[in-house]
Design a protein around this motif. Structure first.
Motif, PDB file in Angstrom:
ATOM      1  N   GLN A   7       0.830  -1.206   0.000  1.00  0.00           N
ATOM      2  CA  GLN A   7       0.000   0.000   0.000  1.00  0.00           C
ATOM      3  C   GLN A   7       0.866   1.259   0.000  1.00  0.00           C
ATOM      4  O   GLN A   7       0.607   2.194  -0.761  1.00  0.00           O
ATOM      5  N   LEU A   8       1.912   1.283   0.813  1.00  0.00           N
ATOM      6  CA  LEU A   8       2.814   2.433   0.840  1.00  0.00           C
ATOM      7  C   LEU A   8       3.562   2.557  -0.486  1.00  0.00           C
ATOM      8  O   LEU A   8       3.746   3.661  -1.009  1.00  0.00           O
ATOM      9  N   GLY A   9       3.995   1.420  -1.050  1.00  0.00           N
ATOM     10  CA  GLY A   9       4.684   1.450  -2.338  1.00  0.00           C
ATOM     11  C   GLY A   9       3.798   1.981  -3.454  1.00  0.00           C
ATOM     12  O   GLY A   9       4.239   2.753  -4.310  1.00  0.00           O
ATOM     13  N   ILE A  10       2.525   1.565  -3.458  1.00  0.00           N
ATOM     14  CA  ILE A  10       1.580   2.058  -4.475  1.00  0.00           C
ATOM     15  C   ILE A  10       1.402   3.563  -4.334  1.00  0.00           C
ATOM     16  O   ILE A  10       1.405   4.298  -5.324  1.00  0.00           O
ATOM     17  N   SER A  11       1.257   4.031  -3.106  1.00  0.00           N
ATOM     18  CA  SER A  11       1.053   5.463  -2.876  1.00  0.00           C
ATOM     19  C   SER A  11       2.253   6.275  -3.344  1.00  0.00           C
ATOM     20  O   SER A  11       2.100   7.318  -3.987  1.00  0.00           O
ATOM     21  N   ARG A  12       3.451   5.786  -3.036  1.00  0.00           N
ATOM     22  CA  ARG A  12       4.651   6.512  -3.473  1.00  0.00           C
ATOM     23  C   ARG A  12       4.810   6.475  -4.994  1.00  0.00           C
ATOM     24  O   ARG A  12       5.246   7.452  -5.608  1.00  0.00           O
ATOM     25  N   ALA A  13       4.445   5.349  -5.610  1.00  0.00           N
ATOM     26  CA  ALA A  13       4.530   5.259  -7.066  1.00  0.00           C
ATOM     27  C   ALA A  13       3.517   6.193  -7.725  1.00  0.00           C
ATOM     28  O   ALA A  13       3.838   6.844  -8.730  1.00  0.00           O
ATOM     29  N   LEU A  14       2.317   6.267  -7.188  1.00  0.00           N
ATOM     30  CA  LEU A  14       1.320   7.205  -7.720  1.00  0.00           C
ATOM     31  C   LEU A  14       1.806   8.643  -7.606  1.00  0.00           C
ATOM     32  O   LEU A  14       1.626   9.447  -8.527  1.00  0.00           O
ATOM     33  N   GLN A  15       2.437   8.960  -6.486  1.00  0.00           N
ATOM     34  CA  GLN A  15       2.972  10.305  -6.301  1.00  0.00           C
ATOM     35  C   GLN A  15       4.074  10.587  -7.311  1.00  0.00           C
ATOM     36  O   GLN A  15       4.162  11.698  -7.843  1.00  0.00           O
ATOM     37  N   ASN A  16       4.918   9.597  -7.597  1.00  0.00           N
ATOM     38  CA  ASN A  16       5.981   9.790  -8.581  1.00  0.00           C
ATOM     39  C   ASN A  16       5.410   9.895  -9.998  1.00  0.00           C
ATOM     40  O   ASN A  16       5.980  10.582 -10.843  1.00  0.00           O
ATOM     41  N   TRP A  17       4.312   9.209 -10.253  1.00  0.00           N
ATOM     42  CA  TRP A  17       3.699   9.275 -11.587  1.00  0.00           C
ATOM     43  C   TRP A  17       3.058  10.637 -11.813  1.00  0.00           C
ATOM     44  O   TRP A  17       3.248  11.246 -12.854  1.00  0.00           O
ATOM     45  N   GLU A  18       2.289  11.088 -10.811  1.00  0.00           N
ATOM     46  CA  GLU A  18       1.594  12.369 -10.921  1.00  0.00           C
ATOM     47  C   GLU A  18       1.735  13.127  -9.600  1.00  0.00           C
ATOM     48  O   GLU A  18       1.043  12.812  -8.635  1.00  0.00           O
ATOM     49  N   PRO A  19       2.641  14.111  -9.523  1.00  0.00           N
ATOM     50  CA  PRO A  19       2.854  14.840  -8.270  1.00  0.00           C
ATOM     51  C   PRO A  19       1.608  15.537  -7.728  1.00  0.00           C
ATOM     52  O   PRO A  19       1.516  15.813  -6.534  1.00  0.00           O
ATOM     53  N   ASP A  20       0.609  15.797  -8.582  1.00  0.00           N
ATOM     54  CA  ASP A  20      -0.617  16.447  -8.115  1.00  0.00           C
ATOM     55  C   ASP A  20      -1.457  15.524  -7.231  1.00  0.00           C
ATOM     56  O   ASP A  20      -2.373  15.994  -6.558  1.00  0.00           O
ATOM     57  N   LEU A  21      -1.171  14.227  -7.248  1.00  0.00           N
ATOM     58  CA  LEU A  21      -1.920  13.281  -6.415  1.00  0.00           C
ATOM     59  C   LEU A  21      -1.405  13.259  -4.974  1.00  0.00           C
ATOM     60  O   LEU A  21      -1.993  12.584  -4.130  1.00  0.00           O
TER      61      LEU A  21
END
Length: 147
Positions: free
Chosen positions: A97-111
């Motif tokens: 869950q933490l890895g997914i959240s960090r990856a989403l943040q790296n994909w789109e910083p607005d998230l």
């Protein structure tokens, strides 16, 4: 002044994507370590080369893994590929869950703001307490005997 600094920091965040068009995030929880890659796709989710519903049969664990996507309204837009090792099932779920959240943040910083407000970018640092000498477990004492 503080708000201005925060806005400058937010502008400095850039999208981090590798040569294959994937965003990466590392997650840790208890003794588990998860490496997560996300890329645009149909919503395929694999954990250690298995479908995530096969790897995690409990519905609560599956729901916890999909919560960052539902919070950011990106459910079904990404293919997730992750490898996780160490620890037990709940620790692995938290790490992914933490890895997914960090990856989403790296994909789109607005998230970042919705993920931060929901608490998905905070690492849960609680680990098992060590056993001390003279104790049965970490804190439990041996049974007291009068004679």
């Amino acid at each position: 002044m503080e708000r201005q600094k925060q806005e400058e920091i937010a502008k400095a965040r850039v999208r981090q994507v590798d040569d294959n068009g994937r965003a990466y995030g590392t997650g840790r929880r208890k003794c588990s370590i998860a490496r997560v890659w996300i890329q645009p796709g149909e919503g395929n989710f694999t954990v250690n080369e298995k479908q995530f519903d096969v790897y995690f049969p409990m519905l609560d664990h599956r729901a916890a893994l999909l919560r960052p996507f539902s919070e950011t309204k990106t459910l079904g837009r990404f293919d997730i590929d992750c490898t996780v090792k160490g620890g037990g099932v709940s620790g692995q779920v938290g790490a992914i869950q933490l890895g997914i959240s960090r990856a989403l943040q790296n994909w789109e910083p607005d998230l970042r703001p919705p993920l931060r407000n929901a608490g998905f970018l905070t690492r849960d640092s609680r680990v098992v307490e060590r056993k001390k000498p003279g104790k049965a477990k970490a804190r439990k004492s041996f049974q007291w005997v009068k004679r």
